[in-house]
Design an enzyme around this catalytic site. Structure first.
Site, PDB file in Angstrom:
ATOM      1  N   LYS A  82     -12.522  -2.140   0.730  1.00 59.85           N
ATOM      2  CA  LYS A  82     -11.830  -1.270  -0.230  1.00 59.85           C
ATOM      3  C   LYS A  82     -12.639  -1.197  -1.540  1.00 59.85           C
ATOM      4  CE  LYS A  82      -7.452  -1.323   2.059  1.00 59.85           C
ATOM      5  NZ  LYS A  82      -6.797  -2.348   2.866  1.00 59.85           N
ATOM      6  N   SER A 137       0.790  -1.229   0.000  1.00 57.08           N
ATOM      7  CA  SER A 137       0.000   0.000   0.000  1.00 57.08           C
ATOM      8  C   SER A 137       0.824   1.284   0.000  1.00 57.08           C
ATOM      9  CB  SER A 137      -0.952   0.000   1.191  1.00 57.08           C
ATOM     10  OG  SER A 137      -0.216  -0.010   2.388  1.00 57.08           O
ATOM     11  N   HIS A 143      -5.742  -4.816  -1.633  1.00 59.72           N
ATOM     12  CA  HIS A 143      -5.670  -3.712  -2.599  1.00 59.72           C
ATOM     13  C   HIS A 143      -5.740  -4.210  -4.043  1.00 59.72           C
ATOM     14  CE1 HIS A 143      -4.876  -0.188  -0.095  1.00 59.72           C
ATOM     15  NE2 HIS A 143      -4.101  -0.941   0.661  1.00 59.72           N
TER      16      HIS A 143
HETATM   17  C1  LIG Z   1      -6.656  -2.775   4.293  1.00 62.86           C
HETATM   18  C2  LIG Z   1      -5.871  -3.994   4.434  1.00 62.86           C
HETATM   19  C3  LIG Z   1      -6.177  -4.971   5.397  1.00 62.86           C
HETATM   20  C4  LIG Z   1      -7.276  -4.764   6.404  1.00 62.86           C
HETATM   21  O1  LIG Z   1      -8.536  -4.949   5.838  1.00 62.86           O
HETATM   22  P1  LIG Z   1      -9.825  -4.674   6.749  1.00 62.86           P
HETATM   23  O2  LIG Z   1     -10.886  -5.486   6.116  1.00 62.86           O
HETATM   24  O3  LIG Z   1     -10.073  -3.210   6.717  1.00 62.86           O
HETATM   25  O4  LIG Z   1      -9.483  -5.170   8.110  1.00 62.86           O
HETATM   26  C5  LIG Z   1      -5.436  -6.121   5.424  1.00 62.86           C
HETATM   27  N1  LIG Z   1      -4.404  -6.312   4.570  1.00 62.86           N
HETATM   28  C6  LIG Z   1      -4.063  -5.392   3.653  1.00 62.86           C
HETATM   29  C7  LIG Z   1      -2.917  -5.661   2.727  1.00 62.86           C
HETATM   30  C8  LIG Z   1      -4.768  -4.204   3.564  1.00 62.86           C
HETATM   31  O5  LIG Z   1      -4.404  -3.282   2.677  1.00 62.86           O
END
Ligand SMILES: *Cc1c(COP(=O)(O)O)cnc(C)c1O
Length: 400
Positions: A248, A189, A217
């Site tokens: 997301k 990210s 992502h």
């Molecule tokens: C956003 C993210 C998470 C967390 O996801 P949530 O469903 O908001 O807990 C886990 N791993 C990665 C790589 C992320 O970018």
């Protein structure tokens, strides 16, 4: 009992956070999440409209009327909450249907829902691995993977980010393990770079190992059908377990899942603690997520629009003299370098109505401060052009 002696202790810690410049302010948004939002200005001033270029709302589904309606209808039909974990009385046909549709979308054996991808990652390692086993994990993996690994008793070997030689060395070092598990974010990210899956798979060819990819992502973002990192590289049959989120691209509410080999998912259902000891995903979230998958499959042009918007922004921002981290992902890090300049730049961009985030040390290495932009299919051509113009204005003002 008195709390008093501890007040000072915590005030000191909070003071340190402030003085190190790490304090996080939360901006209040007064509209749904979307490309054009309004953020409360503070001090009683009216909300100001701004262009949002820092959400994970990749497909622009966060305020999609069909998803909102699907969530509302699901709530009417299935109620507000289940007040139970899945295995006692917290599974509706709805939850099963969502699991089945994720499996058929991803082409996996089985899927298990969690309240978040953070929970999915907290579940996987402790459940699947014991002290005789080994985990090989990329140094830049997400915090939830790091925490998940901490919960497991397996040996851990952290590899330098994307360094295939180090992966090879790690594989050699862990040869004695009963089970070896390799885990990587599909997309990282902070940089928007994609895991080097072809090289990792080549390395793992014929090796006993489980490959886990966190596609938070990447689901709905990468690959012609939005199936994620494996589809992007046409390696769908090579990944054993995918963890991902509904938080997301898929509407952005909440919920997550693990999807992959039947035995692994079945064991997660039997043993994983965030599944056994935490409440079931709320019906409305399941209904909304189901609709998000439906839209994704019905309108693959959304993914193409996201990819087109990303390509355009990446090209045009460079034409305006900015240096970016190369790539194809809608996470576009605009490399500024200097910490102070980055903070100032983010502030001025926001003043002009462009909402982006500056990242400085220690979130990223010193001297690699950057402004992270995230592109969405929900951005119109005008939104992109406006954002580019604002970047150019601010650059002209403070020099870059
Ligand atoms: C956003 C993210 C998470 C967390 O996801 P949530 O469903 O908001 O807990 C886990 N791993 C990665 C790589 C992320 O970018």
């Amino acid at each position: 009992m008195t709390y008093e002696p501890y007040r000072r202790h915590y005030e000191e810690i909070l003071g340190d956070i402030r003085s190190s410049g790490m304090w996080k302010e939360e901006r209040l948004i007064t509209t749904p999440q979307r490309a054009g939002i309004e953020a409360a200005a503070g001090g009683g001033k009216p909300s100001s409209p701004c262009l949002n270029f820092c959400a994970n709302n990749y497909l622009g589904l966060a305020d999609h009327p069909e998803i909102v309606a699907a969530a509302a209808e699901t709530m009417q039909r299935y109620g507000y909450g289940l007040a139970s974990v899945r295995f006692i009385c917290g599974t509706q046909d709805l939850h099963r249907k969502l699991e089945t549709s994720i499996s058929s979308f991803l082409g996996t054996d089985e899927t298990i829902l969690y309240s978040s991808c953070f929970d999915a990652n907290a579940a996987v390692f402790e459940t699947l691995l014991g002290p005789e086993d080994a985990i090989i994990s990329d140094a830049l993996n997400h915090a939830s993977i790091i925490d998940g690994i901490r919960l497991s008793k397996a040996k851990r070997r952290i590899v330098r980010h994307g360094d295939i030689d180090d992966y090879r060395a790690a594989l050699d070092e862990t040869r004695g393990a009963r089970v070896r598990l390799v885990v990587t974010d599909g997309v990282f990210s902070m940089h928007g770079d994609i895991a080097r899956l072809p090289q990792i798979c080549e390395l793992l060819d014929g090796e006993p190992a489980i490959l886990v990819v966190d596609d938070s992502h990447a689901t709905g973002v990468l690959g012609p059908g939005g199936r994620g990192t494996a589809e992007h590289f046409a390696l769908q049959d090579r990944v054993d377990l995918i963890t991902s989120t509904f938080g997301k691209a898929l509407g952005g509410a909440s919920g997550g899942f693990a999807s992959g080999r039947r035995e692994l998912v079945t064991l997660l259902r039997q043993r994983s603690r965030p599944y056994l000891f935490s409440n079931t995903l709320a019906p409305a979230m399941a209904g909304g997520a189901m609709k998000a998958f439906e839209i994704l499959q019905r309108e693959p042009e959304r993914i193409r629009r996201l990819q087109e918007n990303t390509r355009l922004f990446r090209e045009e921002i460079q034409r305006r003299g900015f240096r970016i981290a190369e790539g194809v992902h809608p996470i576009v890090p605009i490399m500024i370098g200097d910490e102070k300049k980055t903070v100032e730049m983010a502030r001025r961009l926001y003043e002009r109505g462009l909402f982006v985030v500056g990242f400085t040390y220690p979130v990223v290495p010193r001297g690699e401060a950057r402004i992270r932009v995230q592109i969405s299919a929900g951005h119109t051509r005008e939104d992109l052009e406006r954002a580019l113009a604002i970047f150019a204005e601010v650059k002209a003002e403070i020099g870059e």
